[in-house]
Design an enzyme around this catalytic site. Structure first.
Site, PDB file in Angstrom:
ATOM      1  N   HIS A 162     -12.017  -0.790   2.629  1.00 24.20           N
ATOM      2  CA  HIS A 162     -11.030  -0.232   3.563  1.00 24.20           C
ATOM      3  C   HIS A 162     -11.632  -0.312   4.960  1.00 24.20           C
ATOM      4  O   HIS A 162     -12.656   0.315   5.240  1.00 24.20           O
ATOM      5  CB  HIS A 162     -10.772   1.226   3.191  1.00 24.20           C
ATOM      6  CG  HIS A 162      -9.763   1.904   4.050  1.00 24.20           C
ATOM      7  ND1 HIS A 162     -10.073   3.001   4.838  1.00 24.20           N
ATOM      8  CD2 HIS A 162      -8.455   1.640   4.251  1.00 24.20           C
ATOM      9  CE1 HIS A 162      -8.978   3.385   5.471  1.00 24.20           C
ATOM     10  NE2 HIS A 162      -7.982   2.586   5.144  1.00 24.20           N
ATOM     11  N   ASP A 189       0.856  -1.193   0.000  1.00 24.78           N
ATOM     12  CA  ASP A 189       0.000   0.000   0.000  1.00 24.78           C
ATOM     13  C   ASP A 189       0.885   1.234   0.000  1.00 24.78           C
ATOM     14  O   ASP A 189       1.646   1.463   0.947  1.00 24.78           O
ATOM     15  CB  ASP A 189      -0.882  -0.016   1.264  1.00 24.78           C
ATOM     16  CG  ASP A 189      -1.904   1.105   1.281  1.00 24.78           C
ATOM     17  OD1 ASP A 189      -1.831   1.995   0.407  1.00 24.78           O
ATOM     18  OD2 ASP A 189      -2.771   1.099   2.184  1.00 24.78           O
ATOM     19  N   GLU A 194     -10.195   3.854  -1.236  1.00 29.07           N
ATOM     20  CA  GLU A 194     -10.500   4.307   0.126  1.00 29.07           C
ATOM     21  C   GLU A 194     -10.652   5.822   0.195  1.00 29.07           C
ATOM     22  O   GLU A 194     -11.215   6.337   1.150  1.00 29.07           O
ATOM     23  CB  GLU A 194      -9.421   3.826   1.106  1.00 29.07           C
ATOM     24  CG  GLU A 194      -8.065   4.477   0.933  1.00 29.07           C
ATOM     25  CD  GLU A 194      -7.031   3.934   1.925  1.00 29.07           C
ATOM     26  OE1 GLU A 194      -6.626   2.781   1.759  1.00 29.07           O
ATOM     27  OE2 GLU A 194      -6.654   4.662   2.854  1.00 29.07           O
ATOM     28  N   GLU A 210      -1.667  -1.167  -3.840  1.00 29.11           N
ATOM     29  CA  GLU A 210      -2.780  -0.304  -3.398  1.00 29.11           C
ATOM     30  C   GLU A 210      -2.413   1.171  -3.509  1.00 29.11           C
ATOM     31  O   GLU A 210      -1.324   1.576  -3.094  1.00 29.11           O
ATOM     32  CB  GLU A 210      -3.107  -0.666  -1.947  1.00 29.11           C
ATOM     33  CG  GLU A 210      -4.246   0.135  -1.333  1.00 29.11           C
ATOM     34  CD  GLU A 210      -4.672  -0.468   0.002  1.00 29.11           C
ATOM     35  OE1 GLU A 210      -4.532  -1.699   0.189  1.00 29.11           O
ATOM     36  OE2 GLU A 210      -5.147   0.294   0.871  1.00 29.11           O
TER      37      GLU A 210
HETATM   38 MG   LIG Z   1      -4.794   1.853   2.095  1.00 27.80          MG
END
Ligand SMILES: [Mg+2]
Length: 388
Positions: A316, A214, A266, A240
């Site tokens: 998320h 991420d 998210e 991500e």
């Molecule tokens: Mg994230």
């Protein structure tokens, strides 16, 4: 049934120094959220959560003020058993009747951001009320649950190259996780530093554990491609938020250029934003945050877009209990879901805010079958940590 009272608080829980972590969001010393309580005239209480900050810490004065002073007065006296209709009324504002009869949206000017976070908080609470009223878990109202347990992944991974293997291995040992997520991007500096950490993680975990990365949107397109090329042989399960949410075309370019599935969403709100992600072919996995994207009502529509584009859904869930449970119910019912995010950072807003124990065993998390969202908030805890 009528809504009698709505109250929102900025809940700020300090995190002990030894349990804090540091990321590109800085040192995470508190866990903050807007927690909302909706009470009906007959005494049923529903709980919701709104978010407006990435990471666990943030300022929630404006969001709480918006809920208490602008949204709540509009809803007092309304039937709470209509979360979808109330969603459209709040989104479309003064033109909601015109929009309803015309059959398309006519949103108010401030149609994202705090407005959607406030709608999210209310929507989650209304679904909780509806389920409690009907004596049914929310997943049942969405069409049923496809399993009574869902696989979870351990979300954390901030350690440097020398210790990231140990950190992620400890997650696997602790909860039996078969998938772990680590942070990359700005906290490391240049792409090769992040890539070296990913290689160290793979060396420690072996081939049998999924590794997701991420970047919190902190690469630019060029550096995201460099990073993806450097980890191309590490079997990364998803990449991500390689770039910021406002660069959807850049994200699509990265997706087309690399072999790693792209996860994102998210930082997005509403079905319309996720439609764009799908149409631009920017992501493989949608990650709506139900405390920000529009709650369960909107999350269900986003899940349908994911399924219809043959994409997948992994909300998320770095969140407090209302948002986390909302995501759990959504995943239980959605054909596009496949894995649940379980934060391995300090998270008092899940573990201390509710009376239930929430844990992962053998990498699986239970889908609750209690009415509503299935958690019991400690009101004393809310009031104790409410910011004046
Ligand atoms: Mg994230």
């Amino acid at each position: 049934m009528r809504i009698a009272r709505i109250e929102a608080w900025w809940v700020r829980v300090p995190i002990e120094r030894k349990n804090q972590h540091r990321s590109d969001f800085g040192q995470i010393a508190t866990f903050d959220a807007a927690i909302v309580r909706v009470e009906t005239e007959c005494g049923i209480v529903g709980w919701g959560e709104g978010k407006n900050a990435a990471g666990s810490a943030g300022e929630y004065a404006a969001l709480v003020h918006l809920i208490n002073r602008e949204v709540a007065p509009v809803l007092i006296g309304r039937d709470p058993r209509e979360p979808g209709v109330i969603w459209e009324a709040l989104y479309n504002g003064v033109r909601h009747r015109t929009a309803a009869s015309a059959g398309h949206a006519m949103p108010q000017l401030a149609r994202r951001g705090h407005t959607l976070a406030a709608i999210s908080a209310i929507d989650i609470a209304l679904w909780d009320i509806l389920g409690k009223h009907l004596g049914a878990p929310v997943w049942r109202l969405l069409g049923g649950r496809k399993a009574d347990k869902l696989p979870a992944y351990a979300s954390g991974g901030w350690a440097g190259v020398d210790t990231i293997g140990d950190q992620l291995s400890s997650y696997v040992e602790k909860g039996g996780f078969r998938a772990v997520k680590m942070r990359v991007g700005a906290l490391d500096g240049p792409p090769h530093v992040s890539a070296a950490r990913v290689s160290a993680a793979r060396a420690a975990l072996g081939p049998g554990i999924d590794i997701m990365v991420d970047a919190h949107g902190t690469f630019n397109v060029g550096d995201a491609k460099r990073f993806a090329a450097l980890v191309a042989d590490q079997d990364v399960a998803w990449f991500e938020e390689p770039v910021i949410a406002d660069d959807k075309r850049g994200m699509a370019e990265i997706r087309a250029a690399c072999s790693i599935p792209i996860a994102a969403g998210e930082s997005e709100a509403t079905r319309f934003a996720f439609r764009d992600l799908a149409v631009l072919r920017a992501a493989d996995i949608f990650q709506p945050d139900l405390g920000y994207c529009g709650g369960i009502s909107e999350g269900w529509k986003i899940a349908a877009i994911a399924s219809s584009f043959n994409l997948r859904l992994a909300p998320h869930l770095w969140a407090g209990a209302p948002c986390f449970f909302a995501g759990l119910h959504l995943c239980a019912a959605s054909p596009a879901s496949f894995i649940i995010e379980y934060s391995l950072g300090a998270n008092p807003m899940i573990h201390d805010l509710v009376e239930e124990t929430i844990s992962v065993q053998d990498g699986m998390i239970d889908v609750p079958d209690r009415p509503g969202l299935g958690f019991t908030i400690s009101e004393d805890y809310v009031r104790k940590h409410a910011v004046d």
